[in-house]
Each structure stands twice: as structure tokens, then as C-alpha cells.
Write an enzyme that holds these catalytic residues in place. Structure first.
Site, PDB file in Angstrom:
ATOM      1  N   PRO A 136       0.779  -1.243   0.000  1.00  0.00           N
ATOM      2  CA  PRO A 136       0.000   0.000   0.000  1.00  0.00           C
ATOM      3  C   PRO A 136       0.812   1.296   0.000  1.00  0.00           C
ATOM      4  O   PRO A 136       0.835   2.034   0.994  1.00  0.00           O
ATOM      5  CB  PRO A 136      -0.822  -0.132   1.280  1.00  0.00           C
ATOM      6  CG  PRO A 136       0.075  -0.914   2.193  1.00  0.00           C
ATOM      7  CD  PRO A 136       0.800  -1.886   1.305  1.00  0.00           C
ATOM      8  N   CYS A 137       1.442   1.607  -1.124  1.00  0.00           N
ATOM      9  CA  CYS A 137       2.239   2.834  -1.189  1.00  0.00           C
ATOM     10  C   CYS A 137       1.379   4.083  -1.010  1.00  0.00           C
ATOM     11  O   CYS A 137       1.899   5.142  -0.669  1.00  0.00           O
ATOM     12  CB  CYS A 137       3.050   2.894  -2.477  1.00  0.00           C
ATOM     13  SG  CYS A 137       2.112   2.643  -3.971  1.00  0.00           S
TER      14      CYS A 137
END
Length: 88
Positions: free
Chosen positions: A53-54
């Protein structure tokens, strides 16, 4: 292939809970890396999004900064929408 450093960034990011955020600098500190920019470059090339989850990584001043290698308003709106969806 994916460098060992990039893999470490992605694996550490998996520890950030859904609905929470972390700064590039804090992520770098957790890795023992002195460069928030290096972390940003690794995330820019994240082939595992959204599973890695950047979108949960933000700038030190709390701004969304960038998403998917872009800083345009459309990319930032996508990042904001992903974060808001996780908080519901």
C-alpha cells in the site's frame, strides 16, 4: 528484477495498518536508511500496488506528495480516495 532494497521497503510497508499513514522519512528510519528520497523512488516503481500500500506513505508535512510516480492532481485524488476508503 527487484532490488533487495526495494523488496525491504515493500515488506516494511506491509506493517502499516489499513487506514493509517507513515511518512517517507519514518519508513526510511524503520529500514535503517537515511534517505526518504530512496524510499520514494522504490515506491514509485512499486509493482505490487495496491497489495503493497504505497498510498499510505505521505510527506513529512502531512501532504500526499505523489502517487504512482506522479504528482498531478488526478494521481493525488486517487491516493486520497484510497486512504479515505480505508478509514470507513
Amino acid at each position: 528484477g527487484i532490488s533487495a532494497f526495494r523488496l525491504r521497503v515493500y515488506l516494511e510497508l506491509l506493517n502499516v495498518p489499513r487506514g493509517e499513514t507513515i511518512t517517507y522519512g519514518e519508513l526510511a528510519r524503520r529500514l535503517g536508511c537515511g534517505s526518504a528520497q530512496a524510499v520514494g523512488q522504490a515506491l514509485r516503481r512499486n509493482p505490487f500496488a495496491p497489495e503493497v500500500p504505497c498510498h499510505r506513505v505521505i510527506a513529512a508535512n502531512g501532504s500526499l506528495c505523489g502517487f504512482g510516480g506522479s504528482r498531478d492532481s488526478e494521481a493525488l485524488m486517487r491516493k486520497k480516495a484510497l486512504l479515505e476508503a480505508e478509514k470507513q
